[in-house]
Design a protein around this motif. Structure first.
Motif, PDB file in Angstrom:
ATOM      1  N   ILE A  55       0.602  -1.010  -0.425  1.00  0.00           N
ATOM      2  CA  ILE A  55       0.386   0.388  -0.312  1.00  0.00           C
ATOM      3  C   ILE A  55       0.975   1.160  -0.239  1.00  0.00           C
ATOM      4  O   ILE A  55       0.959   2.272  -1.109  1.00  0.00           O
ATOM      5  CB  ILE A  55      -0.845  -0.085   1.314  1.00  0.00           C
ATOM      6  CG1 ILE A  55      -1.813  -1.253   1.251  1.00  0.00           C
ATOM      7  CG2 ILE A  55      -1.182   1.510   1.190  1.00  0.00           C
ATOM      8  CD1 ILE A  55      -3.058  -1.438   1.908  1.00  0.00           C
ATOM      9  N   THR A  72      -5.682   8.699  -3.877  1.00  0.00           N
ATOM     10  CA  THR A  72      -5.380   7.763  -2.604  1.00  0.00           C
ATOM     11  C   THR A  72      -6.825   7.397  -1.402  1.00  0.00           C
ATOM     12  O   THR A  72      -6.700   6.463  -0.883  1.00  0.00           O
ATOM     13  CB  THR A  72      -4.774   8.829  -1.588  1.00  0.00           C
ATOM     14  OG1 THR A  72      -3.895   9.492  -2.910  1.00  0.00           O
ATOM     15  CG2 THR A  72      -4.358   8.710   0.224  1.00  0.00           C
ATOM     16  N   SER A  73      -7.829   8.528  -1.358  1.00  0.00           N
ATOM     17  CA  SER A  73      -8.813   8.447  -1.141  1.00  0.00           C
ATOM     18  C   SER A  73      -9.698   7.471  -1.464  1.00  0.00           C
ATOM     19  O   SER A  73      -9.653   6.229  -0.955  1.00  0.00           O
ATOM     20  CB  SER A  73      -9.821   9.720  -0.467  1.00  0.00           C
ATOM     21  OG  SER A  73     -10.730   9.306  -0.153  1.00  0.00           O
ATOM     22  N   ILE A  76      -7.931   3.956  -0.565  1.00  0.00           N
ATOM     23  CA  ILE A  76      -8.472   3.079   1.018  1.00  0.00           C
ATOM     24  C   ILE A  76      -9.662   3.015   1.476  1.00  0.00           C
ATOM     25  O   ILE A  76      -9.870   1.978   1.928  1.00  0.00           O
ATOM     26  CB  ILE A  76      -7.898   5.015   2.041  1.00  0.00           C
ATOM     27  CG1 ILE A  76      -6.836   5.661   1.629  1.00  0.00           C
ATOM     28  CG2 ILE A  76      -8.886   4.660   3.428  1.00  0.00           C
ATOM     29  CD1 ILE A  76      -6.562   6.975   2.265  1.00  0.00           C
ATOM     30  N   ARG A  77     -11.037   3.341   0.437  1.00  0.00           N
ATOM     31  CA  ARG A  77     -11.880   3.152   0.816  1.00  0.00           C
ATOM     32  C   ARG A  77     -12.718   1.554   0.251  1.00  0.00           C
ATOM     33  O   ARG A  77     -12.136   0.876   0.535  1.00  0.00           O
ATOM     34  CB  ARG A  77     -13.111   3.982  -0.122  1.00  0.00           C
ATOM     35  CG  ARG A  77     -13.200   5.449   0.112  1.00  0.00           C
ATOM     36  CD  ARG A  77     -14.383   5.965   0.095  1.00  0.00           C
ATOM     37  NE  ARG A  77     -14.517   6.172  -1.758  1.00  0.00           N
ATOM     38  CZ  ARG A  77     -13.905   6.722  -2.789  1.00  0.00           C
ATOM     39  NH1 ARG A  77     -13.104   7.676  -2.348  1.00  0.00           N
ATOM     40  NH2 ARG A  77     -14.257   7.210  -4.031  1.00  0.00           N
ATOM     41  N   GLU A  79      -9.985  -0.770   0.439  1.00  0.00           N
ATOM     42  CA  GLU A  79      -9.320  -1.581   1.605  1.00  0.00           C
ATOM     43  C   GLU A  79     -10.572  -1.871   2.178  1.00  0.00           C
ATOM     44  O   GLU A  79     -10.461  -3.174   3.224  1.00  0.00           O
ATOM     45  CB  GLU A  79      -7.719  -1.022   2.030  1.00  0.00           C
ATOM     46  CG  GLU A  79      -6.419  -0.957   0.461  1.00  0.00           C
ATOM     47  CD  GLU A  79      -6.737  -2.374   0.251  1.00  0.00           C
ATOM     48  OE1 GLU A  79      -6.603  -3.470   0.708  1.00  0.00           O
ATOM     49  OE2 GLU A  79      -6.214  -2.611  -0.943  1.00  0.00           O
ATOM     50  N   MET A 114      -2.980  11.726   4.127  1.00  0.00           N
ATOM     51  CA  MET A 114      -2.686  11.868   3.099  1.00  0.00           C
ATOM     52  C   MET A 114      -2.444  12.984   1.663  1.00  0.00           C
ATOM     53  O   MET A 114      -2.084  12.103   0.588  1.00  0.00           O
ATOM     54  CB  MET A 114      -4.717  11.877   2.369  1.00  0.00           C
ATOM     55  CG  MET A 114      -5.189  10.819   3.531  1.00  0.00           C
ATOM     56  SD  MET A 114      -6.466  10.377   2.871  1.00  0.00           S
ATOM     57  CE  MET A 114      -6.937  12.240   2.397  1.00  0.00           C
ATOM     58  N   VAL A 144      -0.796   6.217   6.309  1.00  0.00           N
ATOM     59  CA  VAL A 144      -1.864   6.468   5.733  1.00  0.00           C
ATOM     60  C   VAL A 144      -1.686   3.999   5.657  1.00  0.00           C
ATOM     61  O   VAL A 144      -3.018   3.982   5.997  1.00  0.00           O
ATOM     62  CB  VAL A 144      -2.453   6.113   3.775  1.00  0.00           C
ATOM     63  CG1 VAL A 144      -3.425   5.528   3.708  1.00  0.00           C
ATOM     64  CG2 VAL A 144      -2.744   7.607   3.826  1.00  0.00           C
ATOM     65  N   LEU A 148      -3.767   2.010   7.759  1.00  0.00           N
ATOM     66  CA  LEU A 148      -5.171   0.624   7.733  1.00  0.00           C
ATOM     67  C   LEU A 148      -4.255  -0.435   7.997  1.00  0.00           C
ATOM     68  O   LEU A 148      -5.211  -1.984   8.121  1.00  0.00           O
ATOM     69  CB  LEU A 148      -4.287   1.143   5.947  1.00  0.00           C
ATOM     70  CG  LEU A 148      -5.162   1.872   5.542  1.00  0.00           C
ATOM     71  CD1 LEU A 148      -4.697   1.909   3.748  1.00  0.00           C
ATOM     72  CD2 LEU A 148      -7.196   1.231   4.856  1.00  0.00           C
ATOM     73  N   PHE A 169      -8.616   9.499   7.987  1.00  0.00           N
ATOM     74  CA  PHE A 169      -7.924  10.396   6.781  1.00  0.00           C
ATOM     75  C   PHE A 169      -8.164  11.098   6.885  1.00  0.00           C
ATOM     76  O   PHE A 169      -9.023  11.404   6.039  1.00  0.00           O
ATOM     77  CB  PHE A 169      -8.237   9.005   5.684  1.00  0.00           C
ATOM     78  CG  PHE A 169      -8.274   7.458   6.105  1.00  0.00           C
ATOM     79  CD1 PHE A 169      -6.780   6.530   6.302  1.00  0.00           C
ATOM     80  CD2 PHE A 169      -8.875   6.695   6.497  1.00  0.00           C
ATOM     81  CE1 PHE A 169      -6.489   5.487   6.122  1.00  0.00           C
ATOM     82  CE2 PHE A 169      -8.884   5.070   6.876  1.00  0.00           C
ATOM     83  CZ  PHE A 169      -7.510   4.504   6.631  1.00  0.00           C
TER      84      PHE A 169
END
Length: 445
Positions: A55, A72-73, A76-77, A79, A114, A144, A148, A169
């Motif tokens: 990641i 990036t967001s 994250i979403r 994952e 982030m 980040v 996670l 985040f």
């Protein structure tokens, strides 16, 4: 409910308690101490390490600036979706918050920023930034990945959590005030405490550094345009020289610290920008200067801001020039002093002492750097600390905001385990005195 009700939560991965704890007993100090140790053991497993490293490297290759962290967001979403962790998005343009646990109190938040920096990476390696002029030069990609990683460990035992861990985040830490915008969105109103960390190239791996009370300075930026009358350098008497005026301004600004500030009240005024002209023999019509100012109290910061403006306008006038001053407060909000809650400092010492040993906790001196975690800590009891990542066998690491910045990925398990341990032990030690009905996450926050 008493502590005994949270037994299955505390001994995550079914190995935190070597023997069963009876339903009428409290947790012993020895049993509490096993929580961070076992989180670290879990975080160091190849499965978790390789996943976090992957990641981090993906993010490093694809840096995005403040309020532009859409990919990036998205990562994250994705994952969080794989882990089955609910979240709210978007918050403050690209930010999001996830939830692990019951959806009810107590609420404890753990935060990662982030955004990347507008900087060209010059480190040559397999996962170098693919975006010209942008780079994760401050370790936010690692932040980040560690958050996670903590989420992954906590989510595996979400049904045991008696309380809620809030994953924050955050966009735009690098001057954009993303924390302030997240607070303004009202999504953290019920949070009881918040923790944040930052990788530190100057601290050894396996050690952490922080302190109670003021840790980082309030900070702001200023920019001034000083206007005169341009002309040929050979006939300066026919001009009004803004370069001379700007030079006097810069010298006078230094006197604000050396001759007006209490020597025991740390303050900084730095002019880091000087633009104007372009020819050796032409005096320009105007020049632009800009810089930053910092202080360790709100009163000193406000006073410094006032005096900066007065000095610029006054010195420009003495040199027959006009000046305008802009503090860019709309697009670059002033950061408050970052103040660590003293009760959370004790919690931090206890948790880290159990994980790494008290000798690996460094009580540091305050720094003049700024951090927008300060917005969170101003509204919510907060605690911010530095995570060492220096390994002398790997060579000297550059500090943040350098095009040579590198992250020692061996630090990732420590950050993930600290996030998870600080949150878990906080929930355990701050249970409501009476049982309250818990609604959905969306009802509570």
């Amino acid at each position: 409910m008493g502590f005994c009700k949270w037994v299955s939560l505390i001994f995550i991965l079914h190995m935190f308690v070597p023997t069963p704890v009876s339903s009428d007993s409290s947790l012993s100090p020895e049993e509490l101490a096993k929580i961070p140790v076992n989180f670290l053991d879990h975080a160091k497993t190849p499965e978790v390490v390789d996943w976090m490293v992957g990641i981090r490297r993906t993010l490093h290759e694809n840096p995005e600036l403040g309020f532009e962290e859409f990919e990036t967001s998205k990562l994250i979403r994705a994952e969080l979706d794989k882990m089955g962790i609910p979240y709210k998005y978007p918050i403050a343009v690209t930010g999001l918050i996830g939830f692990i646990g019951t959806g009810g109190p107590p609420f404890v938040a753990i935060r990662a920023d982030m955004d990347a920096l507008a900087m060209q990476e010059i480190v040559e390696w397999e996962h170098k930034s693919k975006v010209p002029g942008k780079m994760h030069a401050c370790g936010h990609d690692a932040h980040v990945a560690m958050l996670l990683g903590a989420a992954k460990m906590l989510q595996e035992h979400r049904h045991d959590l008696q309380g809620t861990v809030v994953l924050v985040f955050q966009p735009a830490e690098e001057g954009g005030g993303g924390a302030k915008k997240m607070l303004e969105a009202g999504v953290l109103e019920n949070v009881d405490a918040i923790f944040g960390l930052h990788v530190a190239a100057d601290r050894p791996i396996g050690k952490v550094a922080s302190r109670p009370g003021p840790l980082l300075a309030a900070s702001g930026f200023f920019e001034a345009v000083i206007s005169g009358k341009g002309g040929h350098a050979a006939i300066p008497q026919h001009t009004i020289d803004p370069i001379l005026a700007a030079s006097n301004v810069i010298v006078s600004l230094q006197h604000l610290v050396s001759r007006e500030a209490d020597p025991l009240d740390s303050q900084v005024v730095t002019v880091a920008k000087f633009q104007g002209g372009g020819a050796f023999n032409v005096i320009p019509d105007s020049v632009t200067i800009g810089g930053t100012f910092r202080a360790f109290s709100k009163e000193s910061f406000v006073q410094l801001k006032q005096r900066i403006e007065e000095v610029i306008l006054g010195q420009a006038s003495v040199q027959r020039c006009n000046a305008t001053v802009d503090f860019h407060a709309n697009d670059r909000p002033f950061y408050p002093v970052t103040v660590n809650n003293k009760d959370l400092h004790k919690h931090f010492q206890n948790v880290v002492g159990d994980m790494l040993g008290a000798h690996n906790i460094i009580e540091m001196q305050p720094l003049m750097g700024g951090e927008d975690f300060s917005f969170f800590a101003e509204e919510i009891p907060g605690y911010f600390f530095y995570l060492g990542m220096n390994d002398e066998t790997l060579g000297q690491l550059e500090s943040g905001h350098s095009p040579n910045f590198k992250v020692n990925e061996d630090a990732l398990p420590y950050g993930a385990a600290l996030h998870a341990s600080l949150a878990t032990r906080y929930l355990l030690e701050n249970q409501p005195k009476s049982t309250l009905p818990t609604g959905s996450v969306h009802d509570e926050l």
